[in-house]
Design an enzyme around this catalytic site. Sequence first.
Site, PDB file in Angstrom:
ATOM      1  N   THR A 167      80.773  -9.257 -23.236  1.00  0.00           N
ATOM      2  CA  THR A 167      81.663  -8.130 -22.964  1.00  0.00           C
ATOM      3  C   THR A 167      82.069  -8.089 -21.498  1.00  0.00           C
ATOM      4  OG1 THR A 167      80.774  -6.780 -24.770  1.00  0.00           O
ATOM      5  CG2 THR A 167      81.832  -5.611 -22.963  1.00  0.00           C
ATOM      6  N   ASP A 196      86.673  -7.925 -27.795  1.00  0.00           N
ATOM      7  CA  ASP A 196      86.120  -8.562 -26.603  1.00  0.00           C
ATOM      8  C   ASP A 196      85.489  -9.929 -26.876  1.00  0.00           C
ATOM      9  OD1 ASP A 196      83.996  -7.476 -27.998  1.00  0.00           O
ATOM     10  OD2 ASP A 196      82.976  -6.658 -26.244  1.00  0.00           O
ATOM     11  N   HIS A 197      84.857 -10.093 -28.043  1.00  0.00           N
ATOM     12  CA  HIS A 197      84.232 -11.373 -28.373  1.00  0.00           C
ATOM     13  C   HIS A 197      83.869 -11.372 -29.849  1.00  0.00           C
ATOM     14  CE1 HIS A 197      80.322  -9.302 -28.336  1.00  0.00           C
ATOM     15  NE2 HIS A 197      80.657  -8.805 -27.159  1.00  0.00           N
ATOM     16  N   GLU A 202      84.737  -3.361 -29.604  1.00  0.00           N
ATOM     17  CA  GLU A 202      83.490  -4.101 -29.434  1.00  0.00           C
ATOM     18  C   GLU A 202      83.233  -5.061 -30.589  1.00  0.00           C
ATOM     19  OE1 GLU A 202      80.220  -5.765 -28.313  1.00  0.00           O
ATOM     20  OE2 GLU A 202      81.087  -4.259 -26.973  1.00  0.00           O
ATOM     21  N   HIS A 260      78.451  -3.042 -32.682  1.00  0.00           N
ATOM     22  CA  HIS A 260      77.689  -3.991 -31.855  1.00  0.00           C
ATOM     23  C   HIS A 260      76.459  -4.434 -32.638  1.00  0.00           C
ATOM     24  CE1 HIS A 260      75.446  -5.737 -28.547  1.00  0.00           C
ATOM     25  NE2 HIS A 260      76.442  -5.523 -27.706  1.00  0.00           N
TER      26      HIS A 260
END
Length: 726
Positions: free
Chosen positions: A308, A485-486, A264, A426
């Site tokens: 995500t 994911d990013h 994440e 996150h």
Amino acid sequence: MQRVMLTIKKKWPDFNDTVGFFLLSVFLVWLKTYWAYKTSFSLGVQGTLQEFILVINPLPTAIILLSIALYFRGKVAYWLMILINLIQSIWLFANMLYYREFSDFLSLNILNSGSSVDNNLGKSIAGIISPFDFLVFLDIIILVLLLVFKRIKFDKEVVQKRFAALTTVFGIVLMLVGYGISSKDRSGLLTRTFDNNYIVKYLGLNEYAAYNIFKTKQTADIKKDAKADDLNKIKNYVKGNKTLQNATYFGKEKGKNVIVFHLESFQQFLMDYKVNGVEVTPNLNKFYHDQNTLSFDNFYNEVGQGKTADAEMMLETGLFGTASGSAMVNYGTSNTYQAVPAILDQQGYTTAAFHGDVASFWNRDNTYKSWGYDYFFSKPYYKNANNADYNIGYGMKDKIFLKDASKYLEQLPQPFYSKIITVTNHYPYDLDSQNASIAKTKTNDKTVDGYVQTARYLDQSFGEFLSWLKKSGLYDNSMIVLYGDHYGISENHKAAIAKLTGKDSVSDYDLANWQKVPFMVHAPGLKGGINHTYGGEIDVMPTLLHLLGVSTDNDIQFGQDLLATNRRQVVPFRNGDWVSAEYMKYGGNYYVTTTGTKINPKEDPRAKQIIDATQKDVDKMLTYSDDVQTGDLLRFYTPEGFKKVNRKDYSYQKASGLKQLKKANKDNPTSVKAKHNNQSTLKDYITDAPELGGKPQTIQEATSSSQDDKNNSSDSSSSSSSNDNQ
């Protein structure tokens, strides 16, 4: 002097007059909107013309909307102007907050998907918000007080309807003039734009909202009108996009388990990165450099508003997320897909997804059925998952979640395909002191400085999980895939990014490379190394399937095998920018990819030809992918040998899931647990999670240990000293 003051007073608008109050309201709405443009958004304004456009673009809708009040008289007109001002201010305020974290503007699809992503958002908003944001409401408060205490008095005279109508028309004409000027500076503004920043920069925030509503309605109509023939041009494009299979790697991992580990918000810069001489991610670094790990150092995230969810969409389906909103939320329940879980399920695999939050987040509980996942182990499956101490931010803490998830992983009949989604790293990157084992960075940006602490916690969680995989026997028979994911730190934090990377400032070239995320594929005996090919998340699906010996020749997907020798090496971003092995386009500027040299294509015919061709292909790829999503075009096509997914075959309720898992183990006793005489291997899962009675390393211990290692080793670090954040 007295005469001069009287003259000024006569010429100055009388705010007690309805028209005067209207002009004041227009001015205040314009002022705070332009202030927000300059302070809260990164619109990429270049040159005098674009600055002029930005100055005037808040005016048309301010005039049009506020002029509605001119059709009324007395108090109603005044309070209606206040109400309209308030509504515009709330819209502006909401976009300021959203943009600060996601570098994009709110869309109708995002607002409609709020119920699927609202879990724990309150804490995130609290971390984003600044006291200065509330300045957008200051004028309203002042105006209300002036009216209440009668410093501004209500005008009972009726504004002539002709004047009101002319004012509205003037606003419309001003909007059309602005559009005309903008179209000359940016051709195809509303026909080939993937970047919402352009719409806001040239037309305005309110115009963007209207355009987005129109496009959303248009998209809904597309599916209704779509037909099978719409796929023909897309089939031809996809066929021309295919690559040759790499003979060295195709089928190399055939029959292996697949464990996809979702990192994440994890960025590539964290690999080998140090804070005060301490590695942030020692376990991931070791895995990254392992001789049996294929690691890609020019791999980019390509997500849009779905973040995500977009990453998952690309990995599982080979389709991009849509230009607006989340495709998983908007289309995941109803669209037809030929996704990796269904493809491998029909190859004899058991398929399962693991997530330490509620099943409805990003509409996963419905989308996973469309993708063909046999199991979805979400929060209800985990013991004490609702214990407040076991959760942080967007779900269960990774160390606790991974140990609980392993209980079900060991029960999956082999071979299996699994995806494990972590959440602790996150935004807003908060971690309780008992779990923090590395010092924060010192960028003076509170949003950024905790990032390395949650990344370190994720790294430790992975290390514990990897250790258990080896003890359980899964490691030797599995292909382990890791991907970020990013981005974790938005490009809106330019000053902090510069400090983290040891630079005085950052350019668009730096921000393009900031979009890099890790991608690693590991298996015992796999020929590994650092691969420098340029690729992105859209390329994962064919890469993994080819390693497993599954052809993608008949699939409609837009990626290319990262191991193919004849791949084009073009990475499209969701907003229409891109990176290739030779050039890149980012923020409206062009650069030589390897050197960062800024170029002007108009001055280099060869570069212009390549850039124009690349842009045309990127636009076509994104448009075709959107056509597949919005038109649900895969309902008209079933690849040879593929059985269409029936959503009714799947249930992710805990009772039915456990019953199904028990039956699967009885019918096919190939799980790790079955191979251990039905005895659990979780006794070998060691975690230092303090919530479970463990004793994690402290910041002081980590620093001391790192210093000891440095003193006792003569090996040079694989990361440069410039990566140390002092």
